[in-house]
Motif scaffolding. Structure first.
Motif, PDB file in Angstrom:
ATOM      1  N   UNK A  11       0.833  -1.202   0.000  1.00  7.54           N
ATOM      2  CA  UNK A  11       0.000   0.000   0.000  1.00  7.54           C
ATOM      3  C   UNK A  11       0.863   1.246   0.000  1.00  7.54           C
ATOM      4  N   UNK A  12       0.518   2.178  -0.864  1.00  8.89           N
ATOM      5  CA  UNK A  12       1.080   3.519  -0.799  1.00  8.89           C
ATOM      6  C   UNK A  12       0.560   4.192   0.474  1.00  8.89           C
ATOM      7  N   UNK A  13       1.174   5.299   0.888  1.00 11.23           N
ATOM      8  CA  UNK A  13       0.765   5.984   2.110  1.00 11.23           C
ATOM      9  C   UNK A  13       0.125   7.344   1.825  1.00 11.23           C
ATOM     10  N   UNK A  14       0.942   8.336   1.431  1.00  5.64           N
ATOM     11  CA  UNK A  14       0.431   9.693   1.212  1.00  5.64           C
ATOM     12  C   UNK A  14      -0.619   9.717   0.112  1.00  5.64           C
ATOM     13  N   UNK A  15      -1.751  10.316   0.405  1.00  2.00           N
ATOM     14  CA  UNK A  15      -2.899  10.443  -0.492  1.00  2.00           C
ATOM     15  C   UNK A  15      -3.556   9.100  -0.817  1.00  2.00           C
ATOM     16  N   UNK A  16      -3.140   8.058  -0.120  1.00  2.00           N
ATOM     17  CA  UNK A  16      -3.816   6.764  -0.180  1.00  2.00           C
ATOM     18  C   UNK A  16      -4.467   6.457   1.161  1.00  2.00           C
ATOM     19  N   UNK A  17      -3.703   6.603   2.243  1.00  2.00           N
ATOM     20  CA  UNK A  17      -4.254   6.397   3.586  1.00  2.00           C
ATOM     21  C   UNK A  17      -4.659   7.705   4.261  1.00  2.00           C
ATOM     22  N   UNK A  18      -4.055   8.794   3.857  1.00  2.00           N
ATOM     23  CA  UNK A  18      -4.374  10.118   4.403  1.00  2.00           C
ATOM     24  C   UNK A  18      -4.062  11.176   3.347  1.00  2.00           C
ATOM     25  N   UNK A  19      -4.725  12.332   3.403  1.00  2.00           N
ATOM     26  CA  UNK A  19      -4.374  13.426   2.498  1.00  2.00           C
ATOM     27  C   UNK A  19      -3.084  14.080   2.982  1.00  2.00           C
ATOM     28  N   UNK A  20      -2.123  14.225   2.081  1.00  2.00           N
ATOM     29  CA  UNK A  20      -0.825  14.734   2.502  1.00  2.00           C
ATOM     30  C   UNK A  20      -0.778  16.257   2.565  1.00  2.00           C
ATOM     31  N   UNK A  21      -1.502  16.954   1.707  1.00  6.53           N
ATOM     32  CA  UNK A  21      -1.384  18.417   1.662  1.00  6.53           C
ATOM     33  C   UNK A  21      -1.678  19.086   3.002  1.00  6.53           C
ATOM     34  N   UNK A  22      -2.764  18.742   3.709  1.00  3.09           N
ATOM     35  CA  UNK A  22      -3.008  19.398   4.997  1.00  3.09           C
ATOM     36  C   UNK A  22      -1.894  19.149   6.014  1.00  3.09           C
ATOM     37  N   UNK A  23      -1.340  17.944   6.009  1.00  4.98           N
ATOM     38  CA  UNK A  23      -0.259  17.632   6.949  1.00  4.98           C
ATOM     39  C   UNK A  23       0.981  18.466   6.649  1.00  4.98           C
ATOM     40  N   UNK A  24       1.318  18.617   5.370  1.00  2.00           N
ATOM     41  CA  UNK A  24       2.491  19.409   5.006  1.00  2.00           C
ATOM     42  C   UNK A  24       2.272  20.877   5.341  1.00  2.00           C
ATOM     43  N   UNK A  25       1.084  21.386   5.103  1.00  2.00           N
ATOM     44  CA  UNK A  25       0.801  22.789   5.432  1.00  2.00           C
ATOM     45  C   UNK A  25       0.954  23.029   6.933  1.00  2.00           C
ATOM     46  N   UNK A  26       0.444  22.110   7.750  1.00  2.00           N
ATOM     47  CA  UNK A  26       0.601  22.250   9.196  1.00  2.00           C
ATOM     48  C   UNK A  26       2.066  22.164   9.594  1.00  2.00           C
ATOM     49  N   UNK A  96      13.268  18.460  12.810  1.00  2.00           N
ATOM     50  CA  UNK A  96      12.517  17.586  13.705  1.00  2.00           C
ATOM     51  C   UNK A  96      11.153  18.176  14.045  1.00  2.00           C
ATOM     52  N   UNK A  97      11.081  19.508  14.159  1.00  2.00           N
ATOM     53  CA  UNK A  97       9.785  20.152  14.378  1.00  2.00           C
ATOM     54  C   UNK A  97       8.881  19.908  13.174  1.00  2.00           C
ATOM     55  N   UNK A  98       9.423  20.111  11.984  1.00  2.00           N
ATOM     56  CA  UNK A  98       8.658  19.852  10.764  1.00  2.00           C
ATOM     57  C   UNK A  98       8.237  18.389  10.688  1.00  2.00           C
ATOM     58  N   UNK A  99       9.155  17.491  10.963  1.00  2.00           N
ATOM     59  CA  UNK A  99       8.904  16.065  10.775  1.00  2.00           C
ATOM     60  C   UNK A  99       7.857  15.547  11.750  1.00  2.00           C
ATOM     61  N   UNK A 100       7.899  16.032  12.978  1.00  2.00           N
ATOM     62  CA  UNK A 100       6.893  15.627  13.954  1.00  2.00           C
ATOM     63  C   UNK A 100       5.506  16.064  13.514  1.00  2.00           C
ATOM     64  N   UNK A 101       5.388  17.313  13.041  1.00  2.00           N
ATOM     65  CA  UNK A 101       4.088  17.811  12.597  1.00  2.00           C
ATOM     66  C   UNK A 101       3.639  17.116  11.321  1.00  2.00           C
ATOM     67  N   UNK A 102       4.587  16.720  10.484  1.00  2.00           N
ATOM     68  CA  UNK A 102       4.253  16.021   9.239  1.00  2.00           C
ATOM     69  C   UNK A 102       3.549  14.689   9.523  1.00  2.00           C
ATOM     70  N   UNK A 103       3.812  14.119  10.696  1.00  2.00           N
ATOM     71  CA  UNK A 103       3.185  12.847  11.058  1.00  2.00           C
ATOM     72  C   UNK A 103       1.832  13.010  11.740  1.00  2.00           C
ATOM     73  N   UNK A 104       1.396  14.222  11.934  1.00  2.00           N
ATOM     74  CA  UNK A 104       0.078  14.459  12.526  1.00  2.00           C
ATOM     75  C   UNK A 104      -0.974  14.416  11.414  1.00  2.00           C
TER      76      UNK A 104
END
Length: 228
Positions: A11-26, A96-104
Motif C-alpha cells: 500500500x502507498x501511504x500519502x494520499x492513499x491512507x491520508x491526504x498529505x497536503x493538509x499535513x504538510x501545510x501544518x 525535527x519540528x517539521x517532521x513531527x508535525x508532518x506525522x500528525x
C-alpha cells in the motif's frame, strides 16, 4: 475486474491512507513558528512560501537526492539559515519540528477499519516515496513492514523497489497486489515489476482514463472487493 489469487498487499501511504497536503501545510507552519523563536533572521528572510521555493530549488540542484525528501528538506533549511546569517547547525532541530508535525495526519474516514479487515486476511506492506513512518502515524500494528525510497535509494515507479517489497514479503510479484493513488508511480510502476494493481481514485473511481487499469474508490471498497 478479476484479480488472480494474491498472498499479500503493498500500500502507498500519502494520499492513499491520508491526504498529505493538509499535513504538510501544518508542518510548514510549525517549522516557521519555530524559526521565529529560534532563528529570527531566517524567519524574517524566508516566509513559508519562500522556504517551499528554496526546498524546490535545492531539489532541482541536487537531482540525485530526488528519492530522499528528508535530505532535500534538511539541506534547504541549512541553506536558508546560512543565507540569513543564523547558525546552520539549527537545521536538525528545525527539521525535527517539521517532521513531527508532518506525522500528525488525519486518516481518510474508512482507513482504520479497512486496515483491520485487510490485515486480518493478508500481510500488509507500506511502500512509499515519502518519508512517513507508519509507526509514528500509529499504523504499525497493521503492517508487516515498510520500505521507503529514502531507505532503498530508489523510488517508485522503478520496478526494483516493488520487487524488493515482494522479496521482503516472501512472495512472487504476481502474488502481490499494489494499491496507490498515483497512476504512473503506483499502477504503472507496479505493473512493470509484475505485481497486480488497483488504482485508488477517491474522486472519480468510475472514470477509466486508459484501458486495462482497474480502480477502487477507497480502502473499504478494497476490503469488500477482496472479501475481507
Amino acid at each position: 475486474m478479476k484479480l488472480a489469487p494474491i498472498r499479500a498487499l503493498t500500500l502507498d501511504l500519502d494520499d492513499t491512507l491520508w491526504p498529505i497536503a493538509p499535513a504538510i501545510l501544518r508542518a510548514e507552519a510549525a517549522l516557521h513558528g519555530w524559526l521565529v523563536d529560534n532563528a529570527p533572521a531566517t524567519a524574517a528572510a524566508f516566509d513559508i512560501v519562500a522556504l517551499r521555493k528554496l526546498r524546490d530549488e535545492v531539489g532541482r540542484a541536487e537531482p540525485q537526492w530526488a528519492h530522499d525528501l528528508t535530505r532535500v528538506r534538511l539541506e534547504s533549511l541549512r541553506v536558508a539559515l546560512r543565507r540569513a546569517g543564523d547558525d546552520e547547525a539549527l537545521a536538525d532541530a528545525a527539521f525535527e519540528v517539521f517532521f513531527a508535525a508532518r506525522h500528525e495526519v488525519e486518516l481518510y474516514p474508512e482507513v482504520l477499519a479497512a486496515l483491520q479487515r485487510l490485515s486480518a486476511a493478508y500481510p500488509l506492506f507500506a511502500l512509499s516515496n515519502g518519508n512517513a513512518d507508519i509507526a509514528r502515524v500509529g499504523l504499525g500494528p497493521w503492517f508487516r513492514g515498510a520500505l521507503s525510497a529514502r531507505e532503498f535509494g530508489i523510488g517508485k515507479p522503478d520496478p526494483r523497489i516493488f520487487i524488493e517489497a515482494c522479496r521482503r514479503l516472501g512472495c512472487e510479484a504476481g502474488e502481490v497486489l499494489h494499491v496507490g493513488d498515483d497512476l504512473e508511480l503506483d499502477v504503472l510502476g507496479a505493473q512493470s515489476a509484475g505485481l497486480q494493481t488497483l488504482w485508488l481514485r477517491r474522486e472519480d473511481c468510475a472514470a477509466l482514463p486508459r484501458d486495462g487499469v482497474a480502480t477502487v474508490a477507497c480502502l473499504r471498497s478494497l476490503a469488500d472487493t477482496l472479501g475481507c
